[in-house]
Design an enzyme around this catalytic site. Structure first.
Site, PDB file in Angstrom:
ATOM      1  N   GLU A 104     -10.358  -4.422   6.282  1.00  0.00           N
ATOM      2  CA  GLU A 104      -9.750  -3.348   5.486  1.00  0.00           C
ATOM      3  C   GLU A 104      -8.531  -3.886   4.750  1.00  0.00           C
ATOM      4  O   GLU A 104      -7.788  -4.715   5.285  1.00  0.00           O
ATOM      5  CB  GLU A 104      -9.352  -2.192   6.409  1.00  0.00           C
ATOM      6  CG  GLU A 104      -8.921  -0.923   5.710  1.00  0.00           C
ATOM      7  CD  GLU A 104      -8.735   0.228   6.697  1.00  0.00           C
ATOM      8  OE1 GLU A 104      -7.761   0.984   6.515  1.00  0.00           O
ATOM      9  OE2 GLU A 104      -9.532   0.359   7.652  1.00  0.00           O
ATOM     10  N   ASP A 106      -5.391  -2.133   2.579  1.00  0.00           N
ATOM     11  CA  ASP A 106      -4.845  -0.779   2.399  1.00  0.00           C
ATOM     12  C   ASP A 106      -3.680  -0.672   1.438  1.00  0.00           C
ATOM     13  O   ASP A 106      -2.722  -1.450   1.509  1.00  0.00           O
ATOM     14  CB  ASP A 106      -4.301  -0.259   3.738  1.00  0.00           C
ATOM     15  CG  ASP A 106      -5.367   0.079   4.735  1.00  0.00           C
ATOM     16  OD1 ASP A 106      -6.524   0.211   4.354  1.00  0.00           O
ATOM     17  OD2 ASP A 106      -5.011   0.215   5.920  1.00  0.00           O
ATOM     18  N   GLU A 108      -1.400   2.835   1.110  1.00  0.00           N
ATOM     19  CA  GLU A 108      -1.204   4.221   1.508  1.00  0.00           C
ATOM     20  C   GLU A 108       0.142   4.681   0.977  1.00  0.00           C
ATOM     21  O   GLU A 108       1.147   3.984   1.133  1.00  0.00           O
ATOM     22  CB  GLU A 108      -1.248   4.389   3.034  1.00  0.00           C
ATOM     23  CG  GLU A 108      -2.632   4.210   3.628  1.00  0.00           C
ATOM     24  CD  GLU A 108      -2.656   4.532   5.115  1.00  0.00           C
ATOM     25  OE1 GLU A 108      -3.600   5.211   5.546  1.00  0.00           O
ATOM     26  OE2 GLU A 108      -1.735   4.108   5.830  1.00  0.00           O
ATOM     27  N   THR A 122       1.352  -0.885   3.068  1.00  0.00           N
ATOM     28  CA  THR A 122       0.229  -1.810   2.904  1.00  0.00           C
ATOM     29  C   THR A 122      -0.140  -2.402   4.252  1.00  0.00           C
ATOM     30  O   THR A 122       0.705  -2.555   5.139  1.00  0.00           O
ATOM     31  CB  THR A 122       0.558  -2.944   1.921  1.00  0.00           C
ATOM     32  OG1 THR A 122       1.586  -3.787   2.487  1.00  0.00           O
ATOM     33  CG2 THR A 122       1.040  -2.401   0.580  1.00  0.00           C
ATOM     34  N   ARG A 271       9.287  -5.427  17.911  1.00  0.00           N
ATOM     35  CA  ARG A 271       7.872  -5.102  18.057  1.00  0.00           C
ATOM     36  C   ARG A 271       7.098  -6.257  18.680  1.00  0.00           C
ATOM     37  O   ARG A 271       6.092  -6.039  19.356  1.00  0.00           O
ATOM     38  CB  ARG A 271       7.297  -4.752  16.689  1.00  0.00           C
ATOM     39  CG  ARG A 271       5.845  -4.348  16.689  1.00  0.00           C
ATOM     40  CD  ARG A 271       5.410  -3.993  15.283  1.00  0.00           C
ATOM     41  NE  ARG A 271       3.997  -3.721  15.198  1.00  0.00           N
ATOM     42  CZ  ARG A 271       3.352  -3.528  14.051  1.00  0.00           C
ATOM     43  NH1 ARG A 271       4.006  -3.586  12.899  1.00  0.00           N
ATOM     44  NH2 ARG A 271       2.056  -3.281  14.056  1.00  0.00           N
TER      45      ARG A 271
END
Length: 285
Positions: A104, A106, A108, A122, A271
């Site tokens: 995919e 992206d 958005e 993205t 993260r």
């Protein structure tokens, strides 16, 4: 050079290139190239197939997908986003294959309160794995006019462009163990939907349904690819097949990422406490 001068220079270059593209490629036809996937009458093809609109109300959003699949190519779409108070809405425009190990690519567009900027989100998925988000604010109001959002996808890299200005490059780094989308043909998808549980300020700002229906508009779809059967495809040897960034392109990419990037997974040490993804350590233009 001042920030205003930089913005003016990039906009002039952008307008010139966009005009040149309009002269050298014809627009696709939404009747011929796309199917409505959900939303019924909320998705409308107008002007003999030259314009498509998606609408979102309290009961449903809407969406469409390409009739054809593509394996590598350049995809261009002009989009005018939801205007006014678009908080809670997401306009998604992306390439995707199917299945649990899907690929995919992206775009958005995360809505916001009137006067606040959209967030352009993205991501790249390969073999079902994503988590490669980069987010940007735009240097213009994407609700006032149509702007061109493009994906260049070849065997060496994926380039995300806005009005032909590169904002992100994802390189093929399979040699160091990073999966890259290269084997699964993908369709083009787009949808307008309610995501007020997360889209705006982490879900703190909800969709104001008194502003509904929300509308996003699409025109001037173009695709250049070696595998498409679309009537709007170009099958000769094309620039996109080896396209990278020249010095001017690298400068524009650097300008966007320095001034308009608001999130980069490759900088998110919290993260990834065990270490950043391997491609982040090999980042280059």
């Amino acid at each position: 050079m001042s920030s205003c001068s930089e913005v003016s220079m990039v906009l002039v270059v952008s307008l010139f290139v966009t005009s040149l593209m309009a002269l050298t490629a014809s627009a696709g036809n939404f009747y011929q190239d796309f199917d409505i996937t959900f939303g019924g009458e909320r998705a409308k093809i107008l002007n003999g197939g030259q314009l498509l609109t998606l609408n979102l109300d309290k009961f449903s959003g809407s969406g469409f997908k390409s009739k054809n699949e593509y394996l590598f190519g350049r995809i261009d779409m002009q989009i005018k986003l939801v205007s006014g108070n678009s908080a809670g809405t997401v306009t998604a425009y992306y390439l995707s294959s199917e299945g649990p190990t899907h690929d995919e690519i992206d775009f958005e567009f995360l809505g916001n309160l009137s006067g606040d900027p959209y967030t352009l989100h993205t991501n790249v998925f390969s073999q079902g794995k994503g988590n490669r988000e980069q987010q940007f604010h735009l240097w213009f109001d994407p609700t006032k006019a149509f702007h061109t959002y493009s994906i260049v996808w070849n065997s060496q890299r994926i380039i995300f462009l806005v009005d032909n200005i590169p904002i992100r490059v994802f390189h093929n780094l399979e040699t160091i163990g990073v999966p890259f989308p290269k084997n699964q043909p993908m369709r083009i998808y787009s949808s307008l939907w309610n995501a007020d549980d997360w889209a705006t300020r982490g879900g703190l700002v909800k969709t104001d349904w008194t502003q509904a229906p929300f509308t996003a508009s699409y025109r001037n779809f173009k695709v250049s690819t070696t595998t498409s059967t679309s009537t709007n495809s170009l099958t000769e040897q094309s620039e996109w097949q080896t396209q990278g960034l020249d010095a001017a392109g690298r400068n524009r990419l650097r300008w966007v990422q320095q001034k308009f990037m608001v999130y980069n997974y490759c900088s998110d040490l919290k993260r990834f406490p065990q270490g950043l993804p391997v491609e982040c350590r090999r980042s280059r233009f």
